[in-house]
Design a protein around this motif. Structure first.
Motif, mmCIF file in Angstrom:
data_model
loop_
_atom_site.group_PDB
_atom_site.id
_atom_site.type_symbol
_atom_site.label_atom_id
_atom_site.label_comp_id
_atom_site.label_asym_id
_atom_site.label_seq_id
_atom_site.Cartn_x
_atom_site.Cartn_y
_atom_site.Cartn_z
ATOM 1 N N LYS A 1 -4.804 13.182 16.685
ATOM 2 C CA LYS A 1 -4.520 13.904 17.921
ATOM 3 C C LYS A 1 -4.247 15.382 17.685
ATOM 4 N N TYR A 2 -4.048 15.772 16.419
ATOM 5 C CA TYR A 2 -3.820 17.182 16.127
ATOM 6 C C TYR A 2 -5.116 17.972 16.020
ATOM 7 N N ILE A 3 -6.243 17.291 16.252
ATOM 8 C CA ILE A 3 -7.529 17.970 16.396
ATOM 9 C C ILE A 3 -7.803 18.099 17.888
ATOM 10 N N PRO A 4 -8.277 19.256 18.354
ATOM 11 C CA PRO A 4 -8.556 19.403 19.789
ATOM 12 C C PRO A 4 -9.485 18.311 20.304
ATOM 13 N N GLY A 5 -9.107 17.736 21.458
ATOM 14 C CA GLY A 5 -9.877 16.651 22.033
ATOM 15 C C GLY A 5 -9.178 15.319 21.808
ATOM 16 N N SER A 6 -9.279 14.435 22.801
ATOM 17 C CA SER A 6 -8.564 13.159 22.738
ATOM 18 C C SER A 6 -9.354 12.067 22.044
ATOM 19 N N VAL A 7 -10.562 12.369 21.562
ATOM 20 C CA VAL A 7 -11.422 11.328 21.009
ATOM 21 C C VAL A 7 -11.103 11.019 19.548
ATOM 22 N N TRP A 8 -10.458 11.934 18.842
ATOM 23 C CA TRP A 8 -10.291 11.778 17.406
ATOM 24 C C TRP A 8 -9.392 10.613 17.013
ATOM 25 N N PRO A 9 -8.259 10.364 17.696
ATOM 26 C CA PRO A 9 -7.493 9.157 17.346
ATOM 27 C C PRO A 9 -8.311 7.882 17.516
ATOM 28 N N VAL A 10 -9.192 7.866 18.507
ATOM 29 C CA VAL A 10 -10.033 6.690 18.730
ATOM 30 C C VAL A 10 -10.982 6.494 17.550
ATOM 31 N N LEU A 11 -11.645 7.559 17.130
ATOM 32 C CA LEU A 11 -12.572 7.463 16.002
ATOM 33 C C LEU A 11 -11.840 7.065 14.724
ATOM 34 N N ALA A 12 -10.637 7.616 14.535
ATOM 35 C CA ALA A 12 -9.870 7.283 13.332
ATOM 36 C C ALA A 12 -9.503 5.802 13.314
#
Length: 351
Positions: free
Chosen positions: A129-140
């Motif tokens: 979530k510390y990367i801009p955009g809400s998609v990154w926690p999902v991908l992780a």
């Protein structure tokens, strides 16, 4: 020895087949894009990629903490170490409640994992979530879940559903504290409350389950084995509301150290933090709501404790949240070692 007539029959039957095979065009090499896609998929599935992915998430978390350490330490100097420790305890409790929500949703979807494996996927994935955009926690979480044989589409569905429930419960918690909030942020960000009705409708099992099944059908994946029930969704929302109260207690223990305790101050803190998080989440360009959350907290707390103290509380809250995220990921990574199934993951995701 076979009769000549039989031999001729066999030969005559074999000739057309051979001629037909000769007439068939030879298949050329596979297109370049197919080779590229295969290479990418093999790379993503490799242990090296997953290790580098986790290290990148942890590195981002460490950078987020160190980049704001000066403001964080100044805020602690003003509020006191005891208040910071008490606030950190409530942040950790809130994260544990959020983990339980995510774990219960994943279990209801068909992947029941032990607590150590669940914590490893959830807490390390949260660093995205510390990367801009809400998609990154999902991908992780999708990639980390593969280690424990959780299909990617199931991880993605659970992560997005948890986000929807978190946003819904956060807005509901804001409504609870709204009568006690005096900073005016609710009037500025009134549009956030417009999400409540559609979110509640989408979370109803009669709407949610068909939507999930339709989305999986578009991806050519089987429908979930067990549909989500109203009890599962309702319990998840209730537990998430409790987590928002813990986040509010984080703010409240710091205002109480400044002489502003009481029930109304607590409800104001709950509403202010929940609104700050929800608006920060909806503004996806801000990593973990950075900047937006602090502005709302300062605006809501300033009428109670003054702008200087409100700024200190907002900065300490941000620092404590990042520390808790990073510590949770570190502890979960250590405790989760060896919990994965050593057998290889299936090549195609099952429902």
């Amino acid at each position: 020895m076979p009769e000549p007539r039989t031999t001729e029959t066999v030969r005559s039957a074999a000739v057309p087949d051979a001629a037909a095979r000769a007439d068939e065009p030879e298949q050329g090499p596979a297109p370049a894009w197919r080779h590229a896609v295969g290479t990418v998929l093999r790379t993503v599935e490799s242990r090296t990629f997953k290790l580098l992915f986790v290290l990148a998430m942890v590195g981002l978390g460490i950078y987020s903490v160190t980049s704001q350490w000066t403001d964080f330490s100044r805020g602690i100097d003003r509020l006191g170490v005891v208040a910071a420790i008490e606030a950190l305890a409530f942040v950790v409790l809130s994260l544990l409640l959020t983990l339980e929500v995510w774990r219960s949703l994943l279990s209801a979807a068909g992947s029941r994992l032990p607590i150590r494996a669940s914590a490893r996927i959830f807490f390390i994935g949260q660093l995205g979530k510390y990367i801009p955009g809400s998609v990154w926690p999902v991908l992780a979480q999708m990639e980390l879940g593969r280690t424990y044989k959780v299909p990617r589409q199931r991880s993605a569905t659970t992560a997005m559903l948890a986000m929807m429930i978190g946003l819904t419960s956060g807005l509901l918690a804001t409504l609870i504290g709204l009568p006690f909030m005096a900073g005016g942020s609710a009037h500025t960000y009134w549009w956030a409350f417009l999400f409540i009705p559609p979110l509640l409708v989408c979370l109803h099992p009669k709407v949610l389950n068909p939507v999930i099944a339709y989305g999986l059908r578009l991806l050519r994946k089987p429908a979930p084995e067990t549909p989500l029930t109203g009890r599962v969704i309702g319990t998840a929302i209730a537990v998430n509301v409790a987590s928002w109260f813990c986040y509010g207690l984080q703010i409240w223990v710091m205002t109480a150290r400044l002489g502003h305790g009481g029930g109304s101050a607590l409800l104001s803190a709950v509403g202010a933090y929940a609104l700050a998080w929800c608006v920060g989440f909806l503004i996806v360009l801000a990593p973990a709501g950075a900047g937006i959350r602090e502005l709302i907290l300062i605006a809501e707390l300033s009428p109670m404790v003054g702008s200087g103290a409100a700024t200190a509380i907002a900065l300490v809250s941000r620092g404590l949240t990042m520390l808790a995220d990073l510590a949770g990921a570190g502890v979960a990574a250590l405790l989760g070692r060896g919990t994965a199934d050593p057998s290889p993951a299936p090549s195609e995701d099952a429902a």
